[in-house]
Write a protein that holds these residues in place. Structure first.
Motif, PDB file in Angstrom:
ATOM      1  N   LEU B 457      33.788  53.632  56.860  1.00 52.18           N
ATOM      2  CA  LEU B 457      33.746  54.363  57.932  1.00 52.18           C
ATOM      3  C   LEU B 457      32.177  55.633  57.020  1.00 52.18           C
ATOM      4  O   LEU B 457      31.885  56.092  58.141  1.00 52.18           O
ATOM      5  CB  LEU B 457      34.743  55.177  57.203  1.00 52.18           C
ATOM      6  CG  LEU B 457      34.496  56.214  58.937  1.00 52.18           C
ATOM      7  CD1 LEU B 457      35.054  55.893  59.847  1.00 52.18           C
ATOM      8  CD2 LEU B 457      36.474  56.626  58.203  1.00 52.18           C
ATOM      9  N   ALA B 458      32.125  55.270  56.022  1.00 53.33           N
ATOM     10  CA  ALA B 458      30.701  56.230  55.105  1.00 53.33           C
ATOM     11  C   ALA B 458      29.372  54.947  56.018  1.00 53.33           C
ATOM     12  O   ALA B 458      28.558  56.101  56.382  1.00 53.33           O
ATOM     13  CB  ALA B 458      31.075  56.106  54.156  1.00 53.33           C
ATOM     14  N   ARG B 459      29.848  53.872  55.486  1.00 50.95           N
ATOM     15  CA  ARG B 459      28.250  53.266  56.736  1.00 50.95           C
ATOM     16  C   ARG B 459      28.467  54.209  58.348  1.00 50.95           C
ATOM     17  O   ARG B 459      26.738  53.826  58.814  1.00 50.95           O
ATOM     18  CB  ARG B 459      28.080  51.507  56.785  1.00 50.95           C
ATOM     19  CG  ARG B 459      28.209  51.102  54.450  1.00 50.95           C
ATOM     20  CD  ARG B 459      28.747  49.900  54.660  1.00 50.95           C
ATOM     21  NE  ARG B 459      28.011  49.516  53.951  1.00 50.95           N
ATOM     22  CZ  ARG B 459      28.945  49.309  52.818  1.00 50.95           C
ATOM     23  NH1 ARG B 459      30.544  49.525  52.832  1.00 50.95           N
ATOM     24  NH2 ARG B 459      28.561  48.314  50.848  1.00 50.95           N
ATOM     25  N   ILE B 460      29.072  53.892  58.820  1.00 48.64           N
ATOM     26  CA  ILE B 460      29.024  54.063  60.125  1.00 48.64           C
ATOM     27  C   ILE B 460      28.909  55.221  60.707  1.00 48.64           C
ATOM     28  O   ILE B 460      27.877  56.054  61.283  1.00 48.64           O
ATOM     29  CB  ILE B 460      30.651  54.297  61.031  1.00 48.64           C
ATOM     30  CG1 ILE B 460      30.945  52.675  60.745  1.00 48.64           C
ATOM     31  CG2 ILE B 460      30.580  54.513  62.536  1.00 48.64           C
ATOM     32  CD1 ILE B 460      32.381  52.498  61.388  1.00 48.64           C
ATOM     33  N   ALA B 461      29.256  56.534  59.801  1.00 52.39           N
ATOM     34  CA  ALA B 461      28.692  58.110  59.545  1.00 52.39           C
ATOM     35  C   ALA B 461      27.297  57.897  58.950  1.00 52.39           C
ATOM     36  O   ALA B 461      26.579  58.738  59.633  1.00 52.39           O
ATOM     37  CB  ALA B 461      29.369  58.440  58.214  1.00 52.39           C
ATOM     38  N   TYR B 462      26.742  57.305  58.571  1.00 52.41           N
ATOM     39  CA  TYR B 462      25.491  57.282  58.193  1.00 52.41           C
ATOM     40  C   TYR B 462      24.517  56.562  59.002  1.00 52.41           C
ATOM     41  O   TYR B 462      23.533  57.631  59.386  1.00 52.41           O
ATOM     42  CB  TYR B 462      25.124  56.174  56.988  1.00 52.41           C
ATOM     43  CG  TYR B 462      23.756  55.967  55.925  1.00 52.41           C
ATOM     44  CD1 TYR B 462      23.323  56.983  54.727  1.00 52.41           C
ATOM     45  CD2 TYR B 462      22.524  55.638  57.396  1.00 52.41           C
ATOM     46  CE1 TYR B 462      21.989  57.035  54.947  1.00 52.41           C
ATOM     47  CE2 TYR B 462      21.235  56.003  56.668  1.00 52.41           C
ATOM     48  CZ  TYR B 462      21.235  56.156  55.656  1.00 52.41           C
ATOM     49  OH  TYR B 462      19.799  55.979  54.915  1.00 52.41           O
ATOM     50  N   ILE B 463      24.641  55.854  60.243  1.00 57.54           N
ATOM     51  CA  ILE B 463      24.201  54.843  61.067  1.00 57.54           C
ATOM     52  C   ILE B 463      24.511  56.504  62.179  1.00 57.54           C
ATOM     53  O   ILE B 463      23.084  56.785  63.132  1.00 57.54           O
ATOM     54  CB  ILE B 463      24.875  54.065  61.500  1.00 57.54           C
ATOM     55  CG1 ILE B 463      24.285  52.941  60.233  1.00 57.54           C
ATOM     56  CG2 ILE B 463      24.013  53.684  62.465  1.00 57.54           C
ATOM     57  CD1 ILE B 463      25.016  51.109  60.327  1.00 57.54           C
ATOM     58  N   VAL B 464      25.190  56.997  62.510  1.00 51.83           N
ATOM     59  CA  VAL B 464      26.265  57.680  63.805  1.00 51.83           C
ATOM     60  C   VAL B 464      25.154  59.666  63.112  1.00 51.83           C
ATOM     61  O   VAL B 464      24.505  59.954  64.048  1.00 51.83           O
ATOM     62  CB  VAL B 464      27.211  58.304  63.709  1.00 51.83           C
ATOM     63  CG1 VAL B 464      27.398  59.623  64.576  1.00 51.83           C
ATOM     64  CG2 VAL B 464      28.459  57.110  64.128  1.00 51.83           C
ATOM     65  N   ASP B 465      24.729  60.066  61.765  1.00 54.23           N
ATOM     66  CA  ASP B 465      23.731  60.131  61.949  1.00 54.23           C
ATOM     67  C   ASP B 465      22.277  59.988  61.922  1.00 54.23           C
ATOM     68  O   ASP B 465      21.232  61.527  62.941  1.00 54.23           O
ATOM     69  CB  ASP B 465      23.623  61.028  59.940  1.00 54.23           C
ATOM     70  CG  ASP B 465      23.011  62.157  59.656  1.00 54.23           C
ATOM     71  OD1 ASP B 465      23.741  63.424  59.737  1.00 54.23           O
ATOM     72  OD2 ASP B 465      22.488  61.826  58.781  1.00 54.23           O
ATOM     73  N   GLU B 466      21.841  58.952  62.073  1.00 54.42           N
ATOM     74  CA  GLU B 466      20.527  58.470  62.142  1.00 54.42           C
ATOM     75  C   GLU B 466      20.835  58.919  63.358  1.00 54.42           C
ATOM     76  O   GLU B 466      19.941  59.238  64.689  1.00 54.42           O
ATOM     77  CB  GLU B 466      20.144  57.438  61.487  1.00 54.42           C
ATOM     78  CG  GLU B 466      19.974  57.265  60.191  1.00 54.42           C
ATOM     79  CD  GLU B 466      19.346  57.976  59.874  1.00 54.42           C
ATOM     80  OE1 GLU B 466      17.554  57.080  60.131  1.00 54.42           O
ATOM     81  OE2 GLU B 466      18.689  58.580  59.048  1.00 54.42           O
ATOM     82  N   LEU B 467      21.168  58.324  64.551  1.00 46.86           N
ATOM     83  CA  LEU B 467      21.706  58.107  65.971  1.00 46.86           C
ATOM     84  C   LEU B 467      21.161  59.609  66.611  1.00 46.86           C
ATOM     85  O   LEU B 467      20.862  60.024  67.303  1.00 46.86           O
ATOM     86  CB  LEU B 467      22.283  57.481  66.429  1.00 46.86           C
ATOM     87  CG  LEU B 467      22.652  55.662  65.499  1.00 46.86           C
ATOM     88  CD1 LEU B 467      24.053  55.153  66.665  1.00 46.86           C
ATOM     89  CD2 LEU B 467      21.529  55.135  66.231  1.00 46.86           C
ATOM     90  N   THR B 468      21.858  60.710  65.777  1.00 41.25           N
ATOM     91  CA  THR B 468      21.944  62.003  66.962  1.00 41.25           C
ATOM     92  C   THR B 468      20.605  63.293  66.431  1.00 41.25           C
ATOM     93  O   THR B 468      21.148  64.246  66.372  1.00 41.25           O
ATOM     94  CB  THR B 468      23.790  62.398  66.101  1.00 41.25           C
ATOM     95  OG1 THR B 468      23.586  62.719  65.141  1.00 41.25           O
ATOM     96  CG2 THR B 468      24.718  61.540  67.109  1.00 41.25           C
TER      97      THR B 468
END
Lengths: 172, 494
Positions: B457-468
């Motif tokens: 979930l932390a990895r997903i959050a990292y990438i979503v932070d990049e995407l947004t």
């Protein structure tokens, strides 16, 4: 899009693709596939819906990583492409296994060995203090102290090699 | 009542004292060191005065400078908080001779009780049970080693003018004794200015139970029930609760009576805490009197409804206690978790640094006494406490679940904290059962490491932070492209 993300020394490939060209996405992490919808709530807050389960997470950028908060747990996540790993601080050399460095910024209180001393693994070498607590830095292995790079009252930081210990020769 | 009070402390406790002062319409003076120029207590006070360099001896322990500041700012009283000068009899005496009201007991009482061996003697005389041990302190390590030999290991090495676990070591074998004494002596000398040590017999996994007391100048004394503080690391409490899961009405009565006798025997005035160890057979022993407001005082406030700082000020101003023992009641259960800047995966080593993000929990039954904010740099010079999270609920179990919820929504990013560790302790079956003893952490949480279940979930959050990253809404309206008031006001004149 592919990412290569490291948490606690474990690097894992993550593949992301958008299902609708927008916020409806699929994440592939190792064997696992996650369906993710997301929305940025503020600078540091994200709302994630992962496999229909809703979670609020917090993300902030640190020096070499992002700090991520999920339900009371925090994670340091590094992307090797974005934050190329830097050499050991200040001295710019790889830390050798016989080197003793403080775990955090602290002040040297006592030095309990001198250059040339033979030390045993676990033996106390240097006492440092931070936030009013004293901690003893111990010898990582048996060996001879070849160099002490600090003095009492010196301010020291992680990466500073305070004591160098040469491994004891088998023949001795 | 006082018009203006100087708070000779920093961080969350200084803020907490100032809040009551504000509610009582009393002006506040903060003092600070160079590194604390923008600390929470400086922001909270009506005025703030720089004491000096960050080194405690040049700032928060600098008696002359603090008294001088009180005189210059016209403060008529000083509240010492806990730690620093709170239990320093010379400081209290200096206040007394300068005509400044010290909010705490008289200096001679601090001196008597601060001398742990003299305190033991006073208690023995008053019929309060004490732990077997030395009645005289020393700086002679050879003598300490010899005494330990006679007493038999394990022994507890304690600083005669100690507190908060500083200058204290459990020594289980002869080989560790000398280094433990040297290290404890050094720590005690630095923290309290006195390196003398004494020994106590080490009880086997006792509970730490203490009683809050209040005593006025007219000779009235009451207790405000107990607090159980058995969950400790390095002999420093990290979780406290009230009522104690080990307590029953007759034991509570016996211990409460002993606490009040202890107070009366020492001539105590103001708020204080009588600490006891409670062994598995229900026998209790006097440990020490803390002659100050305790870190964990909020759980007593939350269950009795009594503001202890207000009572301290009233007592110091000469007001008699407004209640008698039988008037004091309590409701529900309260738990406090101390949030420290420490890495629980690295032996609770301090973790100072920049707080990148801070968001406090909220909701029913939650109180957070806090000394940090987003963007605050936690200094390495002082105690690593960041905040004290307190919850109250009808029952112990409801309070435990509420604390878990509160911890799970307490966001501190940038430095390591004890939060993930505290969550696991609160969730453990041993804590849930109330099996809390002073060796709880070594016994159940040795070599603890953080649960990594949420790492994907932390990895997903990292990438979503990049995407947004490019679309993030920031606080307030966007400034970009908007004309400034100077451009739009045109020919209007004020």
């Amino acid at each position: 899009m592919k990412f290569c993300l490291k948490i606690a020394q474990e690097t894992v490939d993550v593949d992301v693709s958008s299902l609708d060209g927008k916020q409806d996405t699929e994440f592939t992490i190792g064997e696992e596939i996650y369906h993710v919808r997301y929305k940025a709530i503020s600078d540091s807050c994200l709302h994630l819906v992962v496999d229909e389960k809703s979670t609020e997470v917090f993300v902030v950028r640190g020096e070499q990583e992002k700090h991520i908060f999920i339900n009371g747990q925090t994670f340091s996540v590094q992307d090797d492409d974005q934050f190329p790993s830097r050499p050991a601080r200040r001295r710019g050399i790889e830390q050798a296994p016989g080197d003793v460095t403080p775990p955090m910024p602290s002040v040297v209180v006592r030095i309990m060995v001198k250059e040339g001393d033979l030390v045993k693994q676990g033996q106390g070498l240097i006492v440092v203090t931070a936030m009013k607590m004293e901690t003893t830095l111990k010898a990582p292995n048996n060996g001879r102290v070849i160099k002490i790079n600090t003095t009492v009252d010196a301010k020291v930081a992680p990466g500073d090699i305070l004591v160098e210990i040469e491994k004891e020769e088998k023949s001795q | 009542m006082f018009k203006k009070i100087l708070i000779a402390n920093r961080g969350e406790i200084a803020v907490r004292v100032m809040r009551t002062c504000r509610e009582m319409d009393i002006q506040t003076v903060a003092v600070y060191s160079e590194v604390d120029a923008a600390a929470a207590h400086v922001l909270e006070a009506d005025e703030a005065v720089l004491l000096g360099e960050s080194e405690p001896s040049k700032s928060y322990l600098n008696i002359d400078r603090i008294i001088d500041t009180a005189e210059k700012t016209g403060a008529d009283a000083i509240h010492p908080g806990y730690g620093f000068l709170a239990e320093n009899p010379d400081f209290a005496e200096n206040c007394e001779s300068s005509g400044i009201n010290f909010i705490g007991p008289p200096s001679h009482v601090i001196r008597d009780l601060g001398n742990k061996t003299l305190a033991r003697t006073i208690m023995e005389k008053a019929g309060v049970p004490v732990i077997p041990g030395m009645l005289k302190a020393t700086t002679d390590t050879a003598l300490l080693c010899q005494e330990a030999e006679e007493m038999g290991y394990p022994v507890l090495v304690k600083a005669v003018s100690g507190g908060g676990g500083k200058g204290m070591r459990v020594v289980s074998a002869r080989e560790e004794m000398e280094e433990a004494c040297l290290s404890a002596m050094n720590e005690a000398k630095k923290a309290f200015g006195d390196g003398s040590l004494y020994l106590e017999k080490c009880l086997e996994s006792p509970r730490h139970v203490e009683f809050q007391i209040l005593a006025d100048r007219q000779g009235n004394a009451v207790h405000l029930f107990e607090r159980e503080c058995s969950i400790q690391r390095r002999h420093q409490k990290i979780i406290e609760e009230t009522p104690s899961p080990a307590m029953n009405p007759s034991l509570r009565k016996a211990m409460g009576d002993a606490a009040v006798s202890a107070v009366l025997a020492s001539g105590y005035v103001n708020a204080g805490t009588v600490e006891f160890l409670l062994d598995r057979s229900g026998r209790f022993y006097f440990l020490e009197v803390n002659t100050r407001l305790q870190v964990e005082h909020p759980i007593t406030e939350m269950t009795t409804g009594i503001d202890l700082v207000r009572q301290q000020l009233e007592i110091a101003a000469g007001t008699p206690l407004p209640f008698k023992q039988q008037d004091i009641t309590r409701r529900g259960h309260a738990i406090e978790c101390r949030i420290y800047a420490e890495d629980p995966e690295a032996g609770f080593f301090p973790s100072p640094g920049l707080v990148l993000f801070h968001q406090e929990p909220s909701g029913p039954g939650i109180r957070n006494d806090c000394g940090i904010y987003s963007g605050f740099e936690v200094p390495m010079e002082y105690d690593p406490i960041l905040s004290k999270l307190v919850v109250t609920a009808g029952t112990r179990e409801a309070a435990r679940m509420r604390m878990i919820r509160a911890l799970e929504s307490y966001v501190i990013l940038g430095i390591r904290t004890t939060i993930p560790f505290l969550i696991d302790v609160l969730k453990s079956p041993e804590f849930a059962k109330g099996d809390t003893y002073t060796d709880f952490i070594e016994r159940h949480f040795d070599n603890w490491s953080q649960n990594m279940e949420a790492s994907n979930l932390a990895r997903i959050a990292y990438i979503v932070d990049e995407l947004t990253a490019s679309t993030k809404p920031s606080a307030g309206l966007k400034e970009r492209g908007c004309p400034t008031p100077w451009e739009t006001l045109g020919e209007w004149r004020m």
